[in-house]
Design an enzyme around this catalytic site. Structure first.
Site, PDB file in Angstrom:
ATOM      1  N   HIS A  71      59.644  33.376  14.278  1.00  0.00           N
ATOM      2  CA  HIS A  71      58.536  34.343  14.220  1.00  0.00           C
ATOM      3  C   HIS A  71      57.324  33.828  14.979  1.00  0.00           C
ATOM      4  CE1 HIS A  71      56.196  32.169  11.077  1.00  0.00           C
ATOM      5  NE2 HIS A  71      57.363  31.913  10.498  1.00  0.00           N
ATOM      6  N   ASP A  73      54.082  34.965  14.429  1.00  0.00           N
ATOM      7  CA  ASP A  73      52.817  35.097  13.715  1.00  0.00           C
ATOM      8  C   ASP A  73      52.510  33.868  12.870  1.00  0.00           C
ATOM      9  OD1 ASP A  73      54.983  35.878  12.013  1.00  0.00           O
ATOM     10  OD2 ASP A  73      53.561  36.804  10.623  1.00  0.00           O
ATOM     11  N   ASP A  97      54.725  25.818  11.249  1.00  0.00           N
ATOM     12  CA  ASP A  97      55.311  27.099  10.821  1.00  0.00           C
ATOM     13  C   ASP A  97      54.873  28.223  11.759  1.00  0.00           C
ATOM     14  OD1 ASP A  97      56.543  29.090   9.345  1.00  0.00           O
ATOM     15  OD2 ASP A  97      54.984  29.166   7.814  1.00  0.00           O
ATOM     16  N   GLU A 127      56.152  38.055   9.999  1.00  0.00           N
ATOM     17  CA  GLU A 127      56.948  37.359   8.985  1.00  0.00           C
ATOM     18  C   GLU A 127      56.097  36.901   7.810  1.00  0.00           C
ATOM     19  OE1 GLU A 127      58.894  33.927   6.951  1.00  0.00           O
ATOM     20  OE2 GLU A 127      56.986  33.961   8.028  1.00  0.00           O
ATOM     21  N   GLU A 128      54.821  36.620   8.063  1.00  0.00           N
ATOM     22  CA  GLU A 128      53.973  36.008   7.046  1.00  0.00           C
ATOM     23  C   GLU A 128      53.334  37.006   6.091  1.00  0.00           C
ATOM     24  OE1 GLU A 128      54.084  33.017   6.537  1.00  0.00           O
ATOM     25  OE2 GLU A 128      54.258  31.839   8.372  1.00  0.00           O
ATOM     26  N   GLU A 156      62.963  27.782  11.447  1.00  0.00           N
ATOM     27  CA  GLU A 156      61.923  27.457  10.473  1.00  0.00           C
ATOM     28  C   GLU A 156      61.824  25.938  10.292  1.00  0.00           C
ATOM     29  OE1 GLU A 156      59.724  29.060   8.643  1.00  0.00           O
ATOM     30  OE2 GLU A 156      60.285  31.182   8.698  1.00  0.00           O
ATOM     31  N   HIS A 330      51.029  26.509   6.238  1.00  0.00           N
ATOM     32  CA  HIS A 330      49.914  27.278   5.682  1.00  0.00           C
ATOM     33  C   HIS A 330      48.746  26.405   5.245  1.00  0.00           C
ATOM     34  CE1 HIS A 330      52.952  30.704   4.437  1.00  0.00           C
ATOM     35  NE2 HIS A 330      53.084  30.301   5.690  1.00  0.00           N
TER      36      HIS A 330
END
Length: 354
Positions: A71, A73, A97, A127-128, A156, A330
């Site tokens: 992903h 984003d 990530d 995705e987030e 991932e 994150h």
């Protein structure tokens, strides 16, 4: 504006280039434009764009097709943009990530004319955030033929080991109702918050399963993640709700998971507000077993939900494999070890391009 992407760059440099594209969820257009432009100059790829999701495919006539996906984003910035190299780690929003994994995939895409398998590369948006924005999910629902494959790898962060399958997740609101009254005359009402103590007691006493699935040990969890109740400081509340999250092993589907939650909270009003399926490891299937054998790295269960479940729903075995410690995702101090970027890049190239 960030410079155009050069897919021939070193994997660390390319990861930094990707991190320097701001791409918070719902704001992926600029990075998607750059990815499309970089892939369109590769004559061995057919490139399709759907919103800010890109699907690039080879058609080499190989006996097997794999999907390699990541992903584009990130979560919102937290004083961690742009990228910076600190010692032997690359710091920055999305470095772990999962722009390190995306960099590996993009470098493979540029060289895929010599791949020993046909490859479908997917670089997707959303995705987030809520599942409705997930570009991979949209492709799976609306254009599943683009994802047809024998095996899939989601890049991932996994600390450069293989994490197979994933837990499913389901959230429910468990509600107890009482009778509202003035707090000066509490005996005339029934306090719903007090009654919700039984919900908490059941959660405290709950013993989560530890389940072996295809030789991997998955741990479950059922936990309160929110409590809501009360209307004013002088009112006996007539309703209290505990939001619970059940992370279930891949031997259960969403229906079985929901039935289990209802059983645990029998006698209470249970409303399900969110759900995503689990994914079995599938390591006994030939394509997955060959990938594990070829890479020769550790294999572990995936604790958490990832988009491998999207592939599982399509009947495609899938694993997670990428650079970076997932526990750093994150966080303000998000970073990825340079050594892992090189290790994953080299392992994937050895497996796909040898």
């Amino acid at each position: 504006m960030s410079a155009p992407l050069d897919l021939s760059r070193d994997v660390v440099a390319l990861t930094a280039d990707l991190v320097d594209f701001a791409s918070e969820s719902l704001h992926e257009q600029q990075i998607c434009d750059a990815v499309v432009a970089a892939l369109m100059v590769c004559p061995h790829l057919t490139v399709d764009r759907d919103g800010n999701t890109v699907v690039a495919r080879t058609d080499l006539g190989r006996d097997e097709r794999v999907v390699i996906a990541g992903h584009l984003d990130t979560v919102p910035a937290n004083d961690n943009f742009p990228s910076r190299l600190v010692g032997d780690e690359l710091w920055g929003l999305g470095s772990c990530d999962m722009k390190g994994g995306v960099a590996v995939a993009l470098r493979l895409a540029a060289r895929a004319a010599t791949a020993n398998r046909d490859v479908t590369f997917v670089f997707y948006e959303g995705e987030e955030i809520a599942h409705e924005f997930n570009g991979l999910g949209r492709i799976a629902r609306e254009r599943p033929e683009l994802l047809a494959a024998d095996f899939a790898i989601l890049m991932e962060p996994t600390d450069a080991r293989i994490e197979a399958g994933c837990q499913g997740t389901i959230r429910a609101e468990v509600t107890v109702r009482g009778v509202r009254a003035h707090s000066a005359r509490a005996w005339m009402g029934e306090n719903a918050i007090h009654a919700a103590g039984e919900i908490i007691a059941r959660l405290t006493a709950y013993e989560p399963r530890i389940v072996d699935v295809d030789g991997l040990e998955y741990r479950e969890g059922l936990n309160a993640v929110g409590v809501r109740g009360g209307v004013a400081g002088n009112v006996i509340p007539d309703e209290a709700t505990v939001t619970v999250n059940y992370r279930f092993a891949p031997d259960r589907d969403e229906q079985a998971a929901a039935a289990h939650v209802r059983d645990v909270f029998a006698g209470f009003d249970v409303v399900f507000v969110d759900s995503a399926p689990s994914a079995r490891p599938g390591l006994t299937l030939p394509a997955a077993a060959a990938f594990v054998s070829d890479l020769g790295v550790d294999v572990a269960p995936k604790f958490g939900w990832t988009d491998v479940a999207q592939f599982s729903q399509l009947g495609i075995p899938a694993v997670n494999f990428g650079p970076g410690d997932p526990t750093l995702a994150h966080r303000a101090d998000e970073r990825v070890p340079v050594a892992q970027l090189y290790a994953v890049d080299e392992a994937m190239a050895r497996w796909l391009l040898r």
